[in-house]
Design an enzyme around this catalytic site. Sequence first.
Site, mmCIF file in Angstrom:
data_model
loop_
_atom_site.group_PDB
_atom_site.id
_atom_site.type_symbol
_atom_site.label_atom_id
_atom_site.label_comp_id
_atom_site.label_asym_id
_atom_site.label_seq_id
_atom_site.Cartn_x
_atom_site.Cartn_y
_atom_site.Cartn_z
ATOM 1 C CG ASP A 1 70.503 10.195 5.098
ATOM 2 O OD1 ASP A 1 71.091 9.691 6.080
ATOM 3 O OD2 ASP A 1 70.008 11.336 5.114
ATOM 4 N NE ARG B 1 74.085 -6.460 29.045
ATOM 5 C CZ ARG B 1 75.108 -5.803 29.570
ATOM 6 N NH1 ARG B 1 76.038 -5.317 28.776
ATOM 7 N NH2 ARG B 1 75.204 -5.625 30.867
ATOM 8 C CD GLN C 1 74.600 6.574 11.816
ATOM 9 O OE1 GLN C 1 73.943 5.919 11.035
ATOM 10 N NE2 GLN C 1 74.028 7.316 12.760
ATOM 11 N NE ARG D 1 98.588 -19.610 -2.156
ATOM 12 C CZ ARG D 1 98.169 -18.473 -2.702
ATOM 13 N NH1 ARG D 1 97.652 -18.474 -3.918
ATOM 14 N NH2 ARG D 1 98.278 -17.334 -2.049
ATOM 15 C CB VAL E 1 93.262 -9.460 -1.805
ATOM 16 C CG1 VAL E 1 92.671 -9.847 -0.461
ATOM 17 C CG2 VAL E 1 94.584 -10.166 -2.049
ATOM 18 C CG ASN F 1 93.750 -13.017 -9.872
ATOM 19 O OD1 ASN F 1 92.886 -13.251 -9.037
ATOM 20 N ND2 ASN F 1 94.856 -13.738 -9.960
ATOM 21 N NE ARG G 1 111.544 9.927 5.691
ATOM 22 C CZ ARG G 1 111.899 9.751 6.970
ATOM 23 N NH1 ARG G 1 111.031 9.315 7.849
ATOM 24 N NH2 ARG G 1 113.118 10.058 7.362
#
EC number: 2.7.1.11
Length: 780
Positions: free
Chosen positions: A168, A203, A303, A470, A528, A531, A565
Amino acid sequence: MSQKAQYTVDPTKMGIGRSIAVLTSGGDAQGMNAAVRATVRVGLYTGAKVYFVHEGYQGLVEGGDHICAATWDSVSMMVQLGGTVIGSARCDDFRDREGRMKAASNLVNLGITNLCVIGGDGSLTGANEFRTEWSGLLADLVKAGKISDKQARKSSHLNIVGMVGSIDNDFCGTDMTIGTDSALHRIIEVVDAISTTAQSHQRTFILEVMGRHCGYLALYTALACGAHWVFIPEMPPADDWEAHLCMRLAEVSLTQGSRLNVIIIPEGAKSRNGELITSDQIKKLVTDKLGFDTRITVLGHVQRGGTPSAFDRILGSRMGVEAVLALLEATPETPACVVTLSGNQAVRLPLMECVQVTKDVAAAMAEGRFKDAIKLRGMNFENNWKMYKQLAHFNPPDQTNMNVAIMNVGAPCAGMNAAVRAAVRMGIAQGHNMLAVHNSIDGLANGEPITWTSVSGWTGKGGSILGTKRAGPVKMLEKIRLSITKHNIHALVIIGGFQAYTGALELVQAREMYMEMCIPMVVIPATVSNNVPGTDFSLGTDTALNAIASTCDRVKQSAAGTKSRVFIIETMGGYCGYLATMGALAAGADGAYIFEEKFNIKDLEMDVELLMEKMNTPMNRGLILRNENCNANYTTDFIFRLYSEEGKGVFDCRMNVLGHMQQGGAPSPFDRNFGTKMGAKSIMWLTEKFKECYRHGRFFANSPDSACVLGMRKRALTFQPLAELKADTDFEHRMPKTQWWLKIRPIMKILAKHNIKLDTSDHLHICLFSISFDFLIFSI
């Protein structure tokens, strides 16, 4: 990997001779397991004994097998699990003194005098009451012969530290409680899902979310999805809200041609006279008055469920570390504290002062002092409320004739479109003319007007709808000058990564040659890689972290039926190791190689040995993250081959390169809200700059503070001049010279059982708490 740290106390000996118990209480919340895991592992790291208390306070009262020793391996594979592995239960027995005496007896007999409680305000209040009467409980236990005088003297004081676990976000003193971000993920997933069906059938959807008496989930969701109406308990609608709601929905359908209307309502919504407002009541109103096809979606306990978000994993981990340090540093005079989040910092606050302010909110609402209730929730909540009203409820303003151009520069990332939408809507609300620049710098000459309706629905879309490249402006300055003149552009909003930052610097430098460049400019960091100098967080990083954590969960699961692994995962980030480090912390990885922290072949060999030791435990799987540019010679393929060779006969190895999946997908709730705030705030700043730069009938902006990066610094959104940021920029490696998150790397390593020393010299002690919450400016 080498690690240098300056510390005043040997952290590996802080807990010797001491015992810590951890319990979860109240409603479960995603991220609790991350907090439990960190508490256990850091407690063991300090030399302390650590105990689980199963089933919350009920387990504390019943004792026996409910209180058991925790080991390093017993918290493995917990970080990605929702709910709470050690269980939570409501306990009426603990409300009575007799029940608390049993709990005290159980703790004393195990030598436990440090208690970490993860729960809501009720659970934390109960913990403080337990601590307050501890001496009296021990005295009664001695009289009853339950414990000896020696035991009572040895356990004369009980330390309590709390962490707030609640979806909450109803606890005052923290920007975010554990579980809130994950709950928002579940809500936004539903909003995105119903949006497609709602648009198909034209809707109106009424979405009912949790929150009890706190409107945070509802308000945050409304901002993140661009809802047309939201109810919050802290500010009930005006008495004639029914007419206003119908007018608003009719206006949206008529003027914007929207096929979708979204209304957000929390379960505790009430009218001004205290009557409950229900979803069924709203549906009947909209259907009867407007004839709209209306549906109700009640999210309920969905939730609380599911995998915790990357944010909650990191938050729980950081809070768990801080909680252990707070317990071990506490004295009998230290008040019970709660570990909270302020900006990007873990902060200790007096527990009962936070509880009192939380109660004051409820009192203000009950007494009809709704403005006070909003303020008591904190500046962040108040700003969210003001921003929602500005973006959702449009009143035609006086035109300023100011033309503001918006463009995206660099690689695409989630959150860019949310920033564009907010900037456009806030600009139009301020009376400005908003111009779109398609295809980045290359398209600056082709600005086209964006209308109010054309950015509807942009918040939840990933990538860059405007298009982005870029290329920098240095070779096109003459063309840009002509374009600015042709379209009469008075200001620029540049949304992008390091290329956007350097491009803005080039435009500022061009002011010496071209007077047309003397206009206000603001850069919104969006990449992402995280930097960009001038900000602790960039748009897109949270979405990328969730993609990394989700992928790591899957590869670990794929090894569940395969013994021994190790996975090597390559992440993006350029030379910046933020994604690798935070991704490793969120995924519970065994290590992360980054450019900022140099490593050599000996470090690689030590990590192989650590993994070989791990293969002898029940959790015989390994996970290593590597930043794409961490080392030119120790490539992902090289590390894969090294691990494969050295692990022969003990483990086999697999390699995954995540690539551009980290840039894609729908933006997370964090990035939607962050982009919305950044876009709106940039326009408000430009509006003020227009007033400052108007001279002799024209605009002229040439001062350093007229071209800024808008970023988050610790606890606030701030504008920092581009010129000032140059000194903190490593242009060769395209990143800031100082990065706050490097201090979190030791936490990631300790939780992975690396043999390093944790620097405790700069950890916070209990801060003074102000009822005004002036420091709570920005929420994650």
